[in-house]
Write an enzyme that holds these catalytic residues in place. Structure first.
Site, short mmCIF file in Angstrom:
data_model
loop_
_atom_site.label_atom_id
_atom_site.label_comp_id
_atom_site.label_asym_id
_atom_site.label_seq_id
_atom_site.Cartn_x
_atom_site.Cartn_y
_atom_site.Cartn_z
N TYR A 18 15.83 1.74 31.51
CA TYR A 18 17.04 2.19 30.81
C TYR A 18 16.60 2.86 29.52
CZ TYR A 18 22.08 1.96 29.80
OH TYR A 18 23.40 2.26 29.56
N HIS A 101 9.65 12.29 38.24
CA HIS A 101 8.40 13.01 38.01
C HIS A 101 7.48 12.61 39.16
CE1 HIS A 101 4.99 14.84 36.12
NE2 HIS A 101 4.53 13.77 35.51
P1 NAD Z 1 11.20 5.71 28.64
O1 NAD Z 1 9.90 5.29 28.06
O2 NAD Z 1 12.19 6.41 27.78
O3 NAD Z 1 11.99 4.43 29.23
C1 NAD Z 1 11.38 3.47 29.99
C2 NAD Z 1 12.33 2.35 30.36
O4 NAD Z 1 11.63 1.48 31.24
C3 NAD Z 1 12.78 1.49 29.18
O5 NAD Z 1 14.10 1.06 29.44
C4 NAD Z 1 11.83 0.31 29.25
O6 NAD Z 1 12.39 -0.84 28.68
C5 NAD Z 1 11.67 0.14 30.74
N1 NAD Z 1 10.44 -0.53 31.16
C6 NAD Z 1 9.20 -0.40 30.62
N2 NAD Z 1 8.33 -1.17 31.29
C7 NAD Z 1 9.03 -1.79 32.28
C8 NAD Z 1 8.68 -2.69 33.32
N3 NAD Z 1 7.45 -3.13 33.47
N4 NAD Z 1 9.66 -3.10 34.16
C9 NAD Z 1 10.94 -2.66 34.02
N5 NAD Z 1 11.32 -1.79 33.06
C10 NAD Z 1 10.37 -1.37 32.22
O7 NAD Z 1 10.86 6.55 29.98
P2 NAD Z 1 11.35 8.04 30.35
O8 NAD Z 1 10.78 8.99 29.36
O9 NAD Z 1 12.80 8.01 30.62
O10 NAD Z 1 10.55 8.28 31.70
C11 NAD Z 1 11.00 7.77 32.94
C12 NAD Z 1 10.57 8.71 34.04
O11 NAD Z 1 11.24 9.96 33.87
C13 NAD Z 1 9.08 9.02 34.05
O12 NAD Z 1 8.67 9.15 35.39
C14 NAD Z 1 9.01 10.37 33.36
O13 NAD Z 1 7.88 11.14 33.71
C15 NAD Z 1 10.28 11.02 33.87
N6 NAD Z 1 10.83 12.10 33.05
C16 NAD Z 1 11.03 11.93 31.73
C17 NAD Z 1 11.59 12.94 30.98
C18 NAD Z 1 11.89 12.75 29.53
O14 NAD Z 1 12.39 13.68 28.92
N7 NAD Z 1 11.63 11.61 28.92
C19 NAD Z 1 11.96 14.15 31.60
C20 NAD Z 1 11.80 14.28 32.98
C21 NAD Z 1 11.22 13.24 33.70
MG MG Z 2 6.48 15.49 31.83
#
Ligand code: NAD
Ligand code: MG
Length: 336
Positions: A18, A101
């Site tokens: 989240y 991703h």
């Molecule tokens: P983030 O770091 O913002 O959020 C991660 C979430 O996962 C948090 O809610 C955290 O509490 C939770 N978390 C962490 N470890 C955990 C565990 N062991 N078990 C359960 N929950 C856990 O991540 P993000 O940037 O949203 O990235 C998520 C995916 O989206 C990745 O694959 C990333 O490559 C992809 N992505 C991100 C973006 C971006 O702009 N951030 C854009 C496109 C794709």
């Molecule tokens: Mg990326």
């Protein structure tokens, strides 16, 4: 392909994580009328937030149990263990796994069960924008792909998910996991995050070392970058050229290619090759496993760069950036 309705209307969707993407997807899917449960660790940073925002919240293993689609939206580096511990043993036969991703599937860090669909919907924007565009009745363009089609309708389902988060209102582009993974990593490393910040730092250092005021250097090589990028975004290089002076255009033509020369492009090709042959993925996975020693050092160096100090002081004086100022758009938290 079957003619059944795979709109996800009758599906239970488990969103794991989240954070940037997870929160935006969960909220948008719910507002699209879909059934969402959020899977995060109890006591973790997101548990209470998801609960406060009205979601059913469960530990990842419990959220996966009974879900028809599991969206894996935790940080990339924690996904392989999460898959082994919480997803693989609990994922219902014939369910779908969705990623934002392609990293872990493309580089073989997750080997999905053969009976499940494996798809990707990758918004080309940070989570805050995925949410704010949706709230305005718009969406963020999404790439979508199918890595494994056990059900025969994986693509229809991926498109339905992309519609659910608002991507269908903007633009959907079909790709595969290899193309998305390699181009996404290249973009963030060579141009968007790595390239742009290094370019700005070098420009700032050049002016300050030549004796100019850091405040003026900050405006010239950093602050005004936003104005240029906004013109690129709206109308390409053509629009930028139309809005800058003849002097700026001439300087652009004769000096730009001297700074970003064939050597830069050759090194971009090296970066791309190390992404393609798995060197980057191997190094990053090892760095993460070692507790991020170099990552922490590199990050500290960025945070300690003199441009950060002068920038923080100047931004504190920019009334339009203060929390109570009327906002044109939501802050963009992350690109990645
Ligand atoms: P983030 O770091 O913002 O959020 C991660 C979430 O996962 C948090 O809610 C955290 O509490 C939770 N978390 C962490 N470890 C955990 C565990 N062991 N078990 C359960 N929950 C856990 O991540 P993000 O940037 O949203 O990235 C998520 C995916 O989206 C990745 O694959 C990333 O490559 C992809 N992505 C991100 C973006 C971006 O702009 N951030 C854009 C496109 C794709
Ligand atoms: Mg990326």
């Amino acid at each position: 392909m079957s003619t059944q309705n795979h709109s996800l209307a009758k599906s239970r969707i488990a969103v794991l994580g989240y954070g940037s993407q997870g929160r935006a997807h969960a909220l948008n899917l719910r507002d699209s009328g879909l059934d969402v449960v959020v899977g995060v660790r109890q006591g973790g940073p997101s548990w209470q937030r998801a609960r406060d925002e009205g979601f059913k919240v469960a530990e990842p293993a419990e959220a996966v149990t009974g879900a028809d689609l599991v969206a894996v939206l935790t940080p990339d580096m924690v996904q392989p263990k999460l898959y082994e511990d919480a997803i693989k043993p609990n994922l219902k036969p014939g369910a779908a796994l969705l990623f934002a991703h392609g990293f872990n599937i493309h580089f073989g860090q997750i080997k999905p069960r053969a009976d499940v669909d494996v798809v990707m919907v990758a918004p080309k924007g940070p989570g805050a924008l995925v949410r704010s565009e949706y709230e305005r009745g718009r969406g963020v363009p999404c790439l979508f792909a199918v890595a494994q089609d056990a059900s025969g309708h994986a693509e229809v389902m991926a498109r339905a998910y992309a519609d659910g988060i608002g991507g269908g209102r903007a633009m959907l582009i079909k790709t595969d996991f290899k193309e998305e993974t390699e181009t996404d990593l290249f973009g963030e490393q060579a141009v968007l995050c790595g390239g742009a910040s290094a370019l700005v730092q070098a420009g700032f250092e050049t002016l300050v070392e030549a004796g100019y005021q850091p405040e003026i250097a900050y405006y010239e090589v950093f602050h005004e970058l936003k104005l240029i990028v906004d013109l690129f975004y709206e109308g390409g290089i053509a629009k930028m050229l139309q809005y800058i002076s003849e002097t700026a255009q001439y300087g652009d033509f004769v000096s730009g290619p001297r700074v970003i020369d064939a050597g830069v492009k050759a090194r971009m090709q090296e970066v791309l090759k190390e992404i393609q042959d798995g060197t980057f993925a191997r190094n990053w996975t090892a760095e993460y496993a070692a507790g991020l020693p170099n990552y922490k050092r590199y990050k500290q160096a960025d945070l300690d760069h003199p441009i950060e100090k002068v920038g923080a002081a100047l931004r504190a004086r920019m009334s339009w950036l203060q929390p109570d100022a009327p906002k044109a758009a939501e802050p963009l938290r992350k690109v990645g």
